[in-house]
Design a protein around this motif. Structure first.
Motif, PDB file in Angstrom:
ATOM      1  N   UNK A  56       0.842  -1.203   0.000  1.00 14.29           N
ATOM      2  CA  UNK A  56       0.000   0.000   0.000  1.00 14.29           C
ATOM      3  C   UNK A  56       0.876   1.251   0.000  1.00 14.29           C
ATOM      4  N   UNK A  57       1.995   1.197   0.727  1.00 13.81           N
ATOM      5  CA  UNK A  57       2.927   2.328   0.724  1.00 13.81           C
ATOM      6  C   UNK A  57       3.510   2.538  -0.674  1.00 13.81           C
ATOM      7  N   UNK A  58       3.746   1.458  -1.405  1.00 16.31           N
ATOM      8  CA  UNK A  58       4.211   1.574  -2.787  1.00 16.31           C
ATOM      9  C   UNK A  58       3.154   2.252  -3.660  1.00 16.31           C
ATOM     10  N   UNK A  59       1.890   1.901  -3.432  1.00 20.84           N
ATOM     11  CA  UNK A  59       0.796   2.549  -4.172  1.00 20.84           C
ATOM     12  C   UNK A  59       0.744   4.039  -3.825  1.00 20.84           C
ATOM     13  N   UNK A  60       1.062   4.351  -2.576  1.00 20.90           N
ATOM     14  CA  UNK A  60       1.127   5.752  -2.170  1.00 20.90           C
ATOM     15  C   UNK A  60       2.246   6.463  -2.926  1.00 20.90           C
ATOM     16  N   UNK A  61       3.399   5.815  -3.043  1.00 23.79           N
ATOM     17  CA  UNK A  61       4.525   6.413  -3.758  1.00 23.79           C
ATOM     18  C   UNK A  61       4.203   6.634  -5.234  1.00 23.79           C
ATOM     19  N   UNK A  62       3.336   5.789  -5.783  1.00 18.71           N
ATOM     20  CA  UNK A  62       2.919   5.930  -7.187  1.00 18.71           C
ATOM     21  C   UNK A  62       1.840   6.987  -7.374  1.00 18.71           C
ATOM     22  N   UNK A  63       1.347   7.552  -6.274  1.00 18.50           N
ATOM     23  CA  UNK A  63       0.321   8.568  -6.372  1.00 18.50           C
ATOM     24  C   UNK A  63      -1.097   8.045  -6.423  1.00 18.50           C
ATOM     25  N   UNK A  64      -1.263   6.732  -6.187  1.00 18.39           N
ATOM     26  CA  UNK A  64      -2.607   6.150  -6.217  1.00 18.39           C
ATOM     27  C   UNK A  64      -3.352   6.388  -4.910  1.00 18.39           C
ATOM     28  N   UNK A  65      -2.592   6.557  -3.817  1.00 18.19           N
ATOM     29  CA  UNK A  65      -3.160   6.766  -2.478  1.00 18.19           C
ATOM     30  C   UNK A  65      -2.468   7.976  -1.864  1.00 18.19           C
ATOM     31  N   UNK A  66      -3.237   8.806  -1.195  1.00 18.47           N
ATOM     32  CA  UNK A  66      -2.628   9.956  -0.520  1.00 18.47           C
ATOM     33  C   UNK A  66      -2.099   9.579   0.863  1.00 18.47           C
ATOM     34  N   UNK A  67      -2.900   8.818   1.624  1.00 16.49           N
ATOM     35  CA  UNK A  67      -2.503   8.408   2.975  1.00 16.49           C
ATOM     36  C   UNK A  67      -2.775   6.921   3.160  1.00 16.49           C
ATOM     37  N   UNK A  68      -1.926   6.275   3.967  1.00 16.93           N
ATOM     38  CA  UNK A  68      -2.100   4.866   4.311  1.00 16.93           C
ATOM     39  C   UNK A  68      -2.452   4.779   5.788  1.00 16.93           C
ATOM     40  N   UNK A  69      -3.426   3.941   6.098  1.00 19.78           N
ATOM     41  CA  UNK A  69      -3.816   3.727   7.484  1.00 19.78           C
ATOM     42  C   UNK A  69      -4.069   2.264   7.749  1.00 19.78           C
ATOM     43  N   UNK A  70      -4.539   1.976   8.944  1.00 21.86           N
ATOM     44  CA  UNK A  70      -4.880   0.612   9.341  1.00 21.86           C
ATOM     45  C   UNK A  70      -6.222   0.638  10.056  1.00 21.86           C
ATOM     46  N   UNK A  71      -6.785  -0.516  10.245  1.00 19.97           N
ATOM     47  CA  UNK A  71      -8.030  -0.608  10.999  1.00 19.97           C
ATOM     48  C   UNK A  71      -8.034  -1.891  11.821  1.00 19.97           C
ATOM     49  N   UNK A  72      -8.512  -1.767  13.053  1.00 17.88           N
ATOM     50  CA  UNK A  72      -8.602  -2.899  13.983  1.00 17.88           C
ATOM     51  C   UNK A  72      -7.255  -3.540  14.273  1.00 17.88           C
ATOM     52  N   UNK A  73      -6.187  -2.783  14.161  1.00 19.80           N
ATOM     53  CA  UNK A  73      -4.867  -3.288  14.552  1.00 19.80           C
ATOM     54  C   UNK A  73      -4.670  -3.061  16.047  1.00 19.80           C
ATOM     55  N   UNK A  74      -4.117  -4.058  16.734  1.00 16.20           N
ATOM     56  CA  UNK A  74      -3.729  -3.809  18.120  1.00 16.20           C
ATOM     57  C   UNK A  74      -2.373  -3.095  18.110  1.00 16.20           C
ATOM     58  N   UNK A  75      -1.890  -2.724  19.284  1.00 21.68           N
ATOM     59  CA  UNK A  75      -0.698  -1.890  19.356  1.00 21.68           C
ATOM     60  C   UNK A  75       0.532  -2.602  18.796  1.00 21.68           C
ATOM     61  N   UNK A  76       0.660  -3.881  19.090  1.00 22.27           N
ATOM     62  CA  UNK A  76       1.828  -4.625  18.608  1.00 22.27           C
ATOM     63  C   UNK A  76       1.822  -4.735  17.087  1.00 22.27           C
ATOM     64  N   UNK A  77       0.663  -5.001  16.500  1.00 20.45           N
ATOM     65  CA  UNK A  77       0.575  -5.125  15.039  1.00 20.45           C
ATOM     66  C   UNK A  77       0.835  -3.776  14.376  1.00 20.45           C
ATOM     67  N   UNK A  78       0.273  -2.721  14.944  1.00 15.19           N
ATOM     68  CA  UNK A  78       0.502  -1.391  14.392  1.00 15.19           C
ATOM     69  C   UNK A  78       1.980  -1.041  14.445  1.00 15.19           C
ATOM     70  N   UNK A  79       2.639  -1.381  15.553  1.00 18.40           N
ATOM     71  CA  UNK A  79       4.065  -1.081  15.704  1.00 18.40           C
ATOM     72  C   UNK A  79       4.896  -1.817  14.648  1.00 18.40           C
ATOM     73  N   UNK A  80       4.529  -3.049  14.325  1.00 16.47           N
ATOM     74  CA  UNK A  80       5.255  -3.796  13.292  1.00 16.47           C
ATOM     75  C   UNK A  80       5.187  -3.079  11.949  1.00 16.47           C
ATOM     76  N   UNK A  81       4.007  -2.574  11.628  1.00 15.50           N
ATOM     77  CA  UNK A  81       3.826  -1.886  10.353  1.00 15.50           C
ATOM     78  C   UNK A  81       4.590  -0.567  10.344  1.00 15.50           C
ATOM     79  N   UNK A  82       4.512   0.169  11.431  1.00 19.02           N
ATOM     80  CA  UNK A  82       5.245   1.432  11.527  1.00 19.02           C
ATOM     81  C   UNK A  82       6.749   1.192  11.474  1.00 19.02           C
ATOM     82  N   UNK A  83       7.223   0.184  12.208  1.00 20.70           N
ATOM     83  CA  UNK A  83       8.655  -0.110  12.241  1.00 20.70           C
ATOM     84  C   UNK A  83       9.176  -0.587  10.882  1.00 20.70           C
TER      85      UNK A  83
END
Length: 370
Positions: free
Chosen positions: A167-194
């Protein structure tokens, strides 16, 4: 605490000491807009219109005059809409709305969607991710998606971080302005951020009944400038005036209330949260406190429920999603932005919350079987 500009909604009408709903004003509200950390020029409404009800399970009347309903919210200043690729025809409906609204010279809209792959059948490849993004773009009739929020059903299935990076690659291509998540717990969100994904928002359930984001998620997001979009903040109506009633005297003097009609999929889901919170008796006690606080401020119980969520953390991280079924609640939603809960209000609500038994754990924990 949030600071608010003046807004044009009329003060709530009062009858017998209770707030009542009034018709939406034709004039747009002067809402203080919010923004994501990576682009402060991009603005969205502090309350977001939820379109999950277009997925079905909420009655056919939801679809009646839906384009007019969408326009009424946008005309009132509530220009931000939350949907998903799995919400039935919602993206197509919003696409038709975007086209008509833009052609008429309406104010800019913000449409937030989700990518919810069926990971139980097939692991998404980067090509499949981009294909899904382009499919949502076509349905919404836009050249760029404002926001795509990733949902991952089961953490034990590998690939979550790889898909977030796609999804971040799609953002770099200009297809998406912002990337987010939904229903992620803190550990899962941290993995994606890291992993290097610039996460703008995580969407989770958060209400007086469900305070799981206080178990680490709110602090994590606040420290990193990640917004929390919250659903269920009025519990499908269970935290609103609709369920405010005086009990009748039942057998042995036990109070009796009108049975709750769980006639939508949302109510069934939130009633399960009530049971984990502490059951019907504690919920009814919470409603009593909500009533008193609402009367003190001349607002509705739903307003108090939403304000409580919005004031958590730094007061600028949490933005509730309010279900869009009709137009009768537009003016009431606006009143959420007209006041703040004080220390006495928080203490009164906290006295009930302190006796709650759950839900426990992190965001979306028991839903995943945790």
């Amino acid at each position: 605490m949030l600071r608010h500009r003046a807004f044009s909604a009329a003060a709530p009408a009062r009858r017998a000491g209770r707030a009542t709903h009034v018709a939406a004003s034709a004039a747009p509200l002067m809402l203080e807009r919010a923004s994501f950390k990576s682009d402060p020029t991009y603005k969205f409404a502090p309350l977001i219109n939820g379109c999950w009800q277009l997925a079905g399970g909420h009655g056919r009347e939801v679809y009646t005059d839906i384009q007019a309903k969408l326009e009424a919210h946008a005309a009132a200043g509530f220009t931000s809409f939350d949907t998903a690729d799995i919400y039935g025809p919602s993206e197509e409906i919003l696409g038709q709305f975007i086209r008509a609204h833009t052609a008429a010279g309406g104010a800019p809209l913000q449409v937030f969607s989700k990518y919810v792959p069926n990971i139980f059948q097939q692991r998404p490849t980067p090509a499949a991710v981009e294909e899904a993004v382009r499919r949502s773009m076509a349905k919404l009739q836009v050249s760029q998606l404002d926001l795509v929020q990733l949902h991952w059903w089961e953490y034990s299935i590998p690939g979550m971080t790889d898909v977030a990076l796609a999804l971040a690659d799609c953002q770099a291509k200009g297809l998406i302005r912002f990337v987010g998540t939904t229903n992620m717990d803190t550990a899962a969100l941290a993995k994606i951020v890291d992993a290097g994904v610039d996460v703008a928002v995580n969407q989770v359930q958060f209400s007086l009944l469900d305070r799981r984001p206080l178990n680490g998620m709110l602090q994590y997001c606040g420290e990193r400038g990640i917004k929390l979009f919250t659903y269920g903040s009025v519990g499908g109506g269970l935290l609103s005036d609709k369920y405010d009633e005086q009990p009748r005297s039942g057998l042995f003097g036990k109070p009796q209330y009108t049975p709750v009609d769980l006639n939508t999929s949302s109510l069934k889901m939130y009633w399960n949260v009530v049971k984990q919170f502490g059951g019907q008796e504690l919920w009814r006690e919470l409603l009593g406190v909500l009533r008193r606080v609402a009367d003190k401020h001349g607002v509705s119980m739903a307003n108090v429920s939403l304000r409580w969520v919005m004031q958590q953390g730094d007061g600028a991280t949490v933005h509730p999603i309010v279900g869009l079924r009709g137009t009768s609640h537009i003016a009431d939603n606006a009143r959420t932005l007209s006041f703040s809960l004080d220390a006495a209000d928080m203490a009164a609500l906290g006295a009930v919350l302190g006796r709650a038994s759950g839900p426990r754990g992190d965001a979306y924990s028991f839903e995943r079987g945790g």
